[in-house]
Design a protein around this motif. Structure first.
Motif, mmCIF file in Angstrom:
data_model
loop_
_atom_site.group_PDB
_atom_site.id
_atom_site.type_symbol
_atom_site.label_atom_id
_atom_site.label_comp_id
_atom_site.label_asym_id
_atom_site.label_seq_id
_atom_site.Cartn_x
_atom_site.Cartn_y
_atom_site.Cartn_z
ATOM 1 N N PHE A 152 0.816 -1.312 0.037
ATOM 2 C CA PHE A 152 0.015 -0.001 0.010
ATOM 3 C C PHE A 152 0.939 1.128 -0.071
ATOM 4 N N ASN A 153 0.274 2.551 -0.445
ATOM 5 C CA ASN A 153 0.842 3.672 -0.110
ATOM 6 C C ASN A 153 2.092 3.598 -1.182
ATOM 7 N N LYS A 154 1.741 3.318 -2.417
ATOM 8 C CA LYS A 154 2.759 3.456 -3.519
ATOM 9 C C LYS A 154 3.788 2.304 -3.326
ATOM 10 N N ASP A 155 3.869 1.447 -2.324
ATOM 11 C CA ASP A 155 4.636 0.522 -2.024
ATOM 12 C C ASP A 155 5.144 -0.483 -3.502
ATOM 13 N N ARG A 167 5.945 -3.734 -3.802
ATOM 14 C CA ARG A 167 5.539 -5.083 -3.680
ATOM 15 C C ARG A 167 4.409 -5.580 -4.580
ATOM 16 N N GLY A 168 4.540 -6.225 -5.448
ATOM 17 C CA GLY A 168 2.931 -6.968 -6.091
ATOM 18 C C GLY A 168 2.822 -6.042 -7.733
ATOM 19 N N PHE A 169 3.945 -5.118 -7.715
ATOM 20 C CA PHE A 169 3.757 -4.342 -8.912
ATOM 21 C C PHE A 169 4.419 -4.960 -10.090
ATOM 22 N N SER A 170 3.755 -5.999 -10.380
ATOM 23 C CA SER A 170 4.314 -6.992 -11.507
ATOM 24 C C SER A 170 4.516 -6.400 -13.159
ATOM 25 N N TRP A 171 4.204 -5.361 -13.180
ATOM 26 C CA TRP A 171 4.265 -4.644 -14.749
ATOM 27 C C TRP A 171 5.709 -4.077 -14.553
ATOM 28 N N TRP A 172 6.235 -3.777 -13.668
ATOM 29 C CA TRP A 172 7.655 -3.490 -13.285
ATOM 30 C C TRP A 172 8.586 -4.400 -13.312
ATOM 31 N N GLY A 173 9.696 -4.576 -13.922
ATOM 32 C CA GLY A 173 10.607 -5.636 -14.218
ATOM 33 C C GLY A 173 10.893 -6.112 -12.738
ATOM 34 N N ASP A 174 11.535 -5.356 -11.706
ATOM 35 C CA ASP A 174 11.974 -5.614 -10.429
ATOM 36 C C ASP A 174 10.857 -6.317 -9.595
ATOM 37 N N GLY A 175 9.497 -5.650 -9.573
ATOM 38 C CA GLY A 175 8.292 -6.065 -8.870
ATOM 39 C C GLY A 175 7.827 -7.476 -9.262
ATOM 40 N N GLY A 220 9.522 2.005 -4.857
ATOM 41 C CA GLY A 220 8.643 2.269 -3.798
ATOM 42 C C GLY A 220 8.749 1.386 -2.642
ATOM 43 N N CYS A 221 9.144 1.924 -1.645
ATOM 44 C CA CYS A 221 9.193 1.173 -0.246
ATOM 45 C C CYS A 221 8.357 1.965 0.736
ATOM 46 N N SER A 222 7.297 1.488 1.301
ATOM 47 C CA SER A 222 6.480 2.321 2.352
ATOM 48 C C SER A 222 6.571 1.368 3.378
ATOM 49 N N TYR A 223 7.392 1.604 4.607
ATOM 50 C CA TYR A 223 7.585 0.911 5.787
ATOM 51 C C TYR A 223 8.158 1.994 6.861
ATOM 52 N N PRO A 224 7.527 2.039 7.935
ATOM 53 C CA PRO A 224 6.167 1.283 8.165
ATOM 54 C C PRO A 224 4.875 1.818 7.873
ATOM 55 N N TYR A 225 3.868 1.158 7.316
ATOM 56 C CA TYR A 225 2.761 1.679 6.691
ATOM 57 C C TYR A 225 1.778 0.404 6.806
ATOM 58 N N GLN A 226 0.589 0.663 7.619
ATOM 59 C CA GLN A 226 -0.497 -0.377 7.689
ATOM 60 C C GLN A 226 0.258 -1.732 7.904
ATOM 61 N N ILE A 232 13.718 -1.635 2.597
ATOM 62 C CA ILE A 232 14.745 -0.878 2.646
ATOM 63 C C ILE A 232 14.664 -0.255 1.191
ATOM 64 N N ARG A 233 14.535 1.178 1.177
ATOM 65 C CA ARG A 233 14.887 1.743 -0.052
ATOM 66 C C ARG A 233 16.313 2.038 -0.494
ATOM 67 N N LEU A 234 16.664 1.599 -1.642
ATOM 68 C CA LEU A 234 18.189 1.721 -1.942
ATOM 69 C C LEU A 234 18.563 2.679 -2.509
#
Length: 344
Positions: A238-241, A243-251, A271-277, A283-285
Protein backbone atom coordinates in the motif's frame (compact mmCIF):
# COMPACT_ATOMS: atom_id res chain seq x y z
CA UNK A 1 -58.59 -18.15 39.69
CA UNK A 2 -56.08 -16.76 37.20
CA UNK A 3 -52.90 -18.74 36.55
CA UNK A 4 -49.60 -16.88 36.76
CA UNK A 5 -47.62 -17.09 33.45
CA UNK A 6 -44.05 -18.35 33.86
CA UNK A 7 -41.25 -16.34 32.16
CA UNK A 8 -37.43 -16.34 31.97
CA UNK A 9 -35.66 -14.66 34.80
CA UNK A 10 -32.88 -12.19 34.10
CA UNK A 11 -30.29 -14.70 35.31
CA UNK A 12 -31.58 -17.40 32.97
CA UNK A 13 -31.52 -14.99 30.03
CA UNK A 14 -27.94 -13.96 30.79
CA UNK A 15 -26.89 -17.62 31.02
CA UNK A 16 -28.43 -18.37 27.62
CA UNK A 17 -26.72 -15.34 26.07
CA UNK A 18 -23.39 -16.41 27.60
CA UNK A 19 -23.76 -19.94 26.20
CA UNK A 20 -24.53 -18.56 22.73
CA UNK A 21 -21.51 -16.24 22.94
CA UNK A 22 -19.24 -19.14 23.92
CA UNK A 23 -20.55 -21.26 21.03
CA UNK A 24 -19.96 -18.40 18.59
CA UNK A 25 -16.45 -17.90 19.97
CA UNK A 26 -15.74 -21.61 19.46
CA UNK A 27 -17.27 -21.68 16.01
CA UNK A 28 -15.76 -18.47 14.59
CA UNK A 29 -12.14 -19.75 14.33
CA UNK A 30 -13.40 -22.85 12.52
CA UNK A 31 -15.36 -20.72 10.07
CA UNK A 32 -12.37 -18.44 9.52
CA UNK A 33 -10.09 -21.46 9.02
CA UNK A 34 -12.51 -22.90 6.45
CA UNK A 35 -12.62 -19.58 4.60
CA UNK A 36 -8.83 -19.31 4.58
CA UNK A 37 -8.56 -22.91 3.34
CA UNK A 38 -10.88 -22.00 0.48
CA UNK A 39 -8.86 -18.87 -0.30
CA UNK A 40 -5.63 -20.86 -0.23
CA UNK A 41 -7.15 -23.47 -2.54
CA UNK A 42 -8.10 -20.71 -5.01
CA UNK A 43 -4.57 -19.31 -4.78
CA UNK A 44 -3.18 -22.80 -5.45
CA UNK A 45 -5.41 -23.13 -8.49
CA UNK A 46 -4.26 -19.74 -9.81
CA UNK A 47 -0.62 -20.78 -9.50
CA UNK A 48 -1.37 -24.05 -11.28
CA UNK A 49 -2.82 -22.05 -14.15
CA UNK A 50 0.28 -19.85 -14.29
CA UNK A 51 2.58 -22.89 -14.27
CA UNK A 52 0.48 -24.52 -17.00
CA UNK A 53 0.66 -21.31 -19.03
CA UNK A 54 4.44 -21.33 -18.75
CA UNK A 55 4.52 -24.98 -19.82
CA UNK A 56 2.43 -24.13 -22.87
CA UNK A 57 4.73 -21.21 -23.66
CA UNK A 58 7.75 -23.49 -23.36
CA UNK A 59 6.14 -26.03 -25.67
CA UNK A 60 5.36 -23.35 -28.26
CA UNK A 61 8.69 -21.46 -28.13
CA UNK A 62 11.18 -24.09 -26.96
CA UNK A 63 12.03 -22.04 -23.87
CA UNK A 64 10.41 -20.42 -20.88
CA UNK A 65 9.01 -16.88 -21.16
CA UNK A 66 11.50 -14.11 -20.37
CA UNK A 67 11.40 -13.12 -16.74
CA UNK A 68 11.58 -9.46 -17.62
CA UNK A 69 12.61 -7.04 -20.35
CA UNK A 70 14.69 -4.64 -18.31
CA UNK A 71 12.80 -2.69 -15.70
CA UNK A 72 10.20 -1.10 -17.93
CA UNK A 73 9.42 -2.95 -21.18
CA UNK A 74 7.51 -6.03 -20.09
CA UNK A 75 7.67 -8.91 -17.62
CA UNK A 76 6.82 -12.61 -17.61
CA UNK A 77 3.24 -11.52 -16.91
CA UNK A 78 2.97 -9.96 -20.39
CA UNK A 79 4.62 -12.87 -22.19
CA UNK A 80 2.42 -15.45 -20.48
CA UNK A 81 -0.92 -13.65 -21.03
CA UNK A 82 -1.89 -15.54 -24.23
CA UNK A 83 -1.65 -18.78 -22.24
CA UNK A 84 -3.84 -17.38 -19.44
CA UNK A 85 -6.72 -16.63 -21.82
CA UNK A 86 -5.73 -12.96 -22.03
CA UNK A 87 -4.77 -12.70 -25.69
CA UNK A 88 -6.53 -9.33 -26.06
CA UNK A 89 -4.45 -7.66 -23.35
CA UNK A 90 -1.28 -9.20 -24.77
CA UNK A 91 -2.09 -7.82 -28.22
CA UNK A 92 -2.48 -4.34 -26.73
CA UNK A 93 1.09 -4.26 -25.38
CA UNK A 94 3.71 -2.63 -27.59
CA UNK A 95 7.11 -4.37 -27.38
CA UNK A 96 9.09 -1.87 -29.48
CA UNK A 97 10.96 -0.23 -26.58
CA UNK A 98 14.03 -1.61 -24.88
CA UNK A 99 16.86 -0.34 -22.73
CA UNK A 100 19.06 0.66 -25.69
CA UNK A 101 16.71 3.30 -27.10
CA UNK A 102 18.02 6.18 -25.00
CA UNK A 103 16.21 8.37 -22.53
CA UNK A 104 13.93 10.53 -24.63
CA UNK A 105 10.20 10.69 -25.47
CA UNK A 106 10.52 7.59 -27.67
CA UNK A 107 11.82 5.55 -24.75
CA UNK A 108 9.17 6.85 -22.35
CA UNK A 109 6.24 6.12 -24.67
CA UNK A 110 7.08 2.43 -24.85
CA UNK A 111 7.69 1.82 -21.15
CA UNK A 112 4.99 0.09 -19.14
CA UNK A 113 3.72 3.51 -18.03
CA UNK A 114 4.07 5.08 -21.49
CA UNK A 115 1.32 6.16 -23.81
CA UNK A 116 1.65 2.99 -25.91
CA UNK A 117 1.06 0.66 -22.96
CA UNK A 118 -1.13 2.54 -20.51
CA UNK A 119 -4.17 0.36 -21.25
CA UNK A 120 -2.36 -2.86 -20.38
CA UNK A 121 -0.74 -1.69 -17.16
CA UNK A 122 -4.09 -0.38 -15.93
CA UNK A 123 -5.65 -3.83 -16.37
CA UNK A 124 -6.15 -6.19 -13.44
CA UNK A 125 -5.77 -9.92 -14.17
CA UNK A 126 -8.04 -11.86 -11.84
CA UNK A 127 -6.09 -15.11 -12.12
CA UNK A 128 -2.98 -13.31 -10.81
CA UNK A 129 -4.65 -12.27 -7.55
CA UNK A 130 -4.63 -14.29 -4.33
CA UNK A 131 -7.94 -13.97 -2.44
CA UNK A 132 -6.06 -14.02 0.89
CA UNK A 133 -4.62 -10.60 0.08
CA UNK A 134 -6.27 -7.20 -0.18
CA UNK A 135 -6.50 -5.55 -3.58
CA UNK A 136 -5.45 -1.91 -3.66
CA UNK A 137 -7.01 0.80 -5.74
CA UNK A 138 -5.17 1.59 -9.00
CA UNK A 139 -4.69 5.04 -7.46
CA UNK A 140 -2.04 3.43 -5.27
CA UNK A 141 0.23 3.28 -8.33
CA UNK A 142 0.05 6.53 -10.27
CA UNK A 143 2.44 8.07 -12.77
CA UNK A 144 2.35 11.63 -14.08
CA UNK A 145 3.39 12.12 -17.70
CA UNK A 146 3.14 15.76 -18.68
CA UNK A 147 -0.44 16.83 -18.02
CA UNK A 148 -1.72 13.25 -17.77
CA UNK A 149 -1.93 10.90 -14.81
CA UNK A 150 -2.00 7.18 -15.43
CA UNK A 151 -2.78 4.37 -12.99
CA UNK A 152 -1.38 0.85 -12.81
CA UNK A 153 -2.51 -2.28 -10.98
CA UNK A 154 -0.70 -4.76 -8.74
CA UNK A 155 -0.80 -8.56 -8.52
CA UNK A 156 0.29 -11.41 -6.23
CA UNK A 157 2.53 -13.73 -8.24
CA UNK A 158 6.24 -13.35 -8.94
CA UNK A 159 8.83 -15.32 -10.92
CA UNK A 160 11.84 -17.07 -9.41
CA UNK A 161 15.04 -15.12 -10.09
CA UNK A 162 17.44 -17.32 -8.17
CA UNK A 163 19.01 -17.68 -4.77
CA UNK A 164 20.91 -14.42 -4.57
CA UNK A 165 19.89 -10.90 -5.53
CA UNK A 166 17.90 -9.78 -8.55
CA UNK A 167 20.76 -8.64 -10.79
CA UNK A 168 23.10 -11.56 -9.97
CA UNK A 169 26.26 -9.53 -9.28
CA UNK A 170 28.62 -12.33 -10.28
CA UNK A 171 28.26 -11.22 -13.91
CA UNK A 172 29.52 -7.70 -13.14
CA UNK A 173 33.18 -6.66 -13.39
CA UNK A 174 34.89 -6.50 -10.02
CA UNK A 175 34.40 -3.06 -8.53
CA UNK A 176 31.47 -2.14 -10.74
CA UNK A 177 28.71 -0.06 -9.24
CA UNK A 178 25.56 1.52 -10.52
CA UNK A 179 27.39 4.46 -12.08
CA UNK A 180 30.02 2.40 -13.93
CA UNK A 181 29.50 1.52 -17.62
CA UNK A 182 30.01 -2.12 -16.62
CA UNK A 183 26.99 -1.95 -14.34
CA UNK A 184 24.65 -2.43 -17.30
CA UNK A 185 26.47 -5.59 -18.38
CA UNK A 186 23.40 -7.63 -17.41
CA UNK A 187 21.42 -6.17 -20.31
CA UNK A 188 20.30 -9.07 -22.47
CA UNK A 189 22.38 -11.57 -20.52
CA UNK A 190 20.77 -14.59 -18.83
CA UNK A 191 20.97 -14.81 -15.05
CA UNK A 192 22.87 -18.08 -15.35
CA UNK A 193 25.34 -17.68 -12.49
CA UNK A 194 22.89 -18.77 -9.82
CA UNK A 195 20.89 -21.05 -12.08
CA UNK A 196 17.70 -19.00 -12.19
CA UNK A 197 15.10 -20.40 -14.63
CA UNK A 198 14.32 -16.94 -16.02
CA UNK A 199 16.30 -14.37 -17.98
CA UNK A 200 16.38 -10.66 -18.72
CA UNK A 201 16.04 -9.71 -22.40
CA UNK A 202 16.45 -5.99 -21.75
CA UNK A 203 18.26 -5.10 -24.98
CA UNK A 204 16.23 -7.01 -27.57
CA UNK A 205 12.78 -6.68 -29.10
CA UNK A 206 10.10 -9.34 -28.74
CA UNK A 207 10.03 -12.07 -29.84
CA UNK A 208 13.61 -12.89 -28.79
CA UNK A 209 16.03 -14.00 -31.51
CA UNK A 210 15.67 -17.69 -32.23
CA UNK A 211 17.96 -19.84 -30.14
CA UNK A 212 19.10 -16.97 -27.97
CA UNK A 213 17.41 -18.33 -24.87
CA UNK A 214 17.18 -21.99 -25.85
CA UNK A 215 19.27 -23.11 -22.87
CA UNK A 216 16.37 -22.17 -20.63
CA UNK A 217 14.05 -24.89 -21.79
CA UNK A 218 12.96 -27.42 -19.17
CA UNK A 219 15.50 -29.83 -20.62
CA UNK A 220 18.27 -27.58 -19.31
CA UNK A 221 17.16 -27.94 -15.67
CA UNK A 222 19.95 -30.16 -14.43
CA UNK A 223 18.37 -30.29 -10.97
CA UNK A 224 15.14 -31.64 -12.46
CA UNK A 225 11.84 -29.86 -12.90
CA UNK A 226 10.42 -31.37 -9.71
CA UNK A 227 13.15 -29.61 -7.69
CA UNK A 228 12.88 -26.13 -9.19
CA UNK A 229 10.35 -23.38 -8.48
CA UNK A 230 8.87 -21.25 -11.22
CA UNK A 231 6.53 -18.86 -9.42
CA UNK A 232 5.64 -17.95 -5.85
CA UNK A 233 3.69 -15.23 -4.06
CA UNK A 234 4.14 -11.65 -3.00
CA UNK A 235 1.90 -9.26 -1.12
CA UNK A 236 0.34 -6.15 -2.58
CA UNK A 237 1.92 -3.13 -0.95
CA UNK A 238 0.00 0.00 0.00
CA UNK A 239 0.89 3.67 -0.34
CA UNK A 240 2.89 3.35 -3.58
CA UNK A 241 4.86 0.38 -2.24
CA UNK A 242 6.52 -1.70 -4.99
CA UNK A 243 5.60 -5.16 -3.72
CA UNK A 244 3.15 -6.74 -6.15
CA UNK A 245 3.83 -4.24 -8.92
CA UNK A 246 4.24 -6.94 -11.55
CA UNK A 247 4.26 -4.67 -14.64
CA UNK A 248 7.63 -3.37 -13.44
CA UNK A 249 10.69 -5.58 -13.96
CA UNK A 250 11.89 -5.64 -10.35
CA UNK A 251 8.41 -6.05 -8.87
CA UNK A 252 7.71 -9.16 -10.97
CA UNK A 253 10.41 -11.20 -9.21
CA UNK A 254 11.35 -12.90 -5.97
CA UNK A 255 14.66 -14.27 -4.79
CA UNK A 256 15.36 -16.88 -2.11
CA UNK A 257 18.12 -14.95 -0.39
CA UNK A 258 15.47 -14.30 2.28
CA UNK A 259 13.16 -16.97 3.68
CA UNK A 260 9.41 -16.87 2.95
CA UNK A 261 7.75 -13.98 4.82
CA UNK A 262 11.12 -13.08 6.30
CA UNK A 263 11.15 -10.45 9.06
CA UNK A 264 14.27 -9.09 7.36
CA UNK A 265 13.53 -6.24 4.94
CA UNK A 266 13.23 -6.46 1.18
CA UNK A 267 15.88 -4.27 -0.45
CA UNK A 268 13.99 -2.25 -3.02
CA UNK A 269 15.09 -0.06 -5.92
CA UNK A 270 11.68 1.58 -6.03
CA UNK A 271 8.72 2.32 -3.81
CA UNK A 272 9.20 1.29 -0.18
CA UNK A 273 6.51 2.28 2.28
CA UNK A 274 7.41 0.94 5.71
CA UNK A 275 6.17 1.17 8.32
CA UNK A 276 2.73 1.65 6.81
CA UNK A 277 -0.36 -0.37 7.73
CA UNK A 278 0.59 -4.03 7.29
CA UNK A 279 3.23 -3.60 4.60
CA UNK A 280 6.18 -5.95 5.16
CA UNK A 281 9.56 -4.43 6.05
CA UNK A 282 11.68 -2.93 3.29
CA UNK A 283 14.66 -0.66 2.70
CA UNK A 284 14.76 1.87 -0.16
CA UNK A 285 18.16 1.54 -1.85
CA UNK A 286 20.27 4.45 -3.00
CA UNK A 287 21.54 4.68 -6.59
CA UNK A 288 24.85 3.02 -5.79
CA UNK A 289 23.13 0.12 -3.99
CA UNK A 290 20.83 -1.17 -6.74
CA UNK A 291 22.93 -4.32 -7.21
CA UNK A 292 21.62 -5.37 -3.79
CA UNK A 293 17.97 -5.49 -4.84
CA UNK A 294 16.20 -8.57 -3.49
CA UNK A 295 12.58 -9.47 -2.74
CA UNK A 296 11.36 -12.25 -0.46
CA UNK A 297 8.38 -14.40 -1.34
CA UNK A 298 5.52 -13.20 0.86
CA UNK A 299 1.83 -13.87 1.43
CA UNK A 300 -0.98 -12.99 3.79
CA UNK A 301 -2.01 -16.60 4.42
CA UNK A 302 -2.78 -17.05 8.11
CA UNK A 303 -1.14 -20.48 8.06
CA UNK A 304 2.35 -18.98 7.81
CA UNK A 305 3.91 -19.73 4.45
CA UNK A 306 3.69 -19.21 0.70
CA UNK A 307 2.42 -21.23 -2.23
CA UNK A 308 5.04 -22.08 -4.83
CA UNK A 309 4.48 -23.47 -8.31
CA UNK A 310 7.09 -26.11 -9.14
CA UNK A 311 8.30 -26.61 -12.70
CA UNK A 312 6.67 -30.06 -12.87
CA UNK A 313 3.27 -28.32 -12.61
CA UNK A 314 2.60 -29.06 -8.96
CA UNK A 315 1.97 -26.40 -6.30
CA UNK A 316 3.39 -26.78 -2.81
CA UNK A 317 2.72 -24.76 0.33
CA UNK A 318 6.11 -23.89 1.81
CA UNK A 319 6.14 -22.97 5.48
CA UNK A 320 8.02 -19.95 6.80
CA UNK A 321 10.09 -22.41 8.84
CA UNK A 322 11.56 -24.15 5.79
CA UNK A 323 15.35 -24.49 6.11
CA UNK A 324 16.96 -21.63 4.20
CA UNK A 325 19.34 -23.98 2.34
CA UNK A 326 16.36 -26.00 1.08
CA UNK A 327 14.49 -22.85 0.05
CA UNK A 328 17.51 -21.59 -1.88
CA UNK A 329 18.11 -24.98 -3.49
CA UNK A 330 14.56 -24.91 -4.86
CA UNK A 331 15.35 -21.70 -6.74
CA UNK A 332 18.29 -23.02 -8.76
CA UNK A 333 18.25 -25.09 -11.93
CA UNK A 334 21.88 -26.21 -11.98
CA UNK A 335 23.04 -26.19 -8.38
CA UNK A 336 23.18 -29.97 -8.04
CA UNK A 337 21.57 -29.85 -4.59
CA UNK A 338 19.87 -32.94 -3.21
CA UNK A 339 16.45 -32.08 -1.82
CA UNK A 340 14.58 -34.60 0.29
CA UNK A 341 10.96 -35.17 -0.67
CA UNK A 342 9.82 -34.18 2.82
CA UNK A 343 12.12 -31.17 3.17
CA UNK A 344 9.45 -28.69 2.05
Amino acid sequence: MSRQRRAFTLIELLVVIAIIAVLIALLLPAVQAAREAARRAQCTNNLKQVALGMHNYESAHGRLPPGRKGTSWGTWVIFTLPYLEQQGIFNAFNFVGNNTEGRGPYDTNFRFFGAANVTVAASRIGSLLCPSDVVTSPNERSFILGANTFYATQHNYVANFGSSVLLQPAIYPIGANATDPGAIAYAGAPFSDMGSPFVDIASVNFPPPSGGLADYAFSSFLDGISNTMLVSETVIGFNKDSRGFSWWGDGATFETYLAPNSPAPDRVNGGCSYPYQNNPPCIRLSTDQILETTFAARSRHSSGGVNAAIADGSVRFVKNSVHLSTWRALSTTKGGEIISADAF
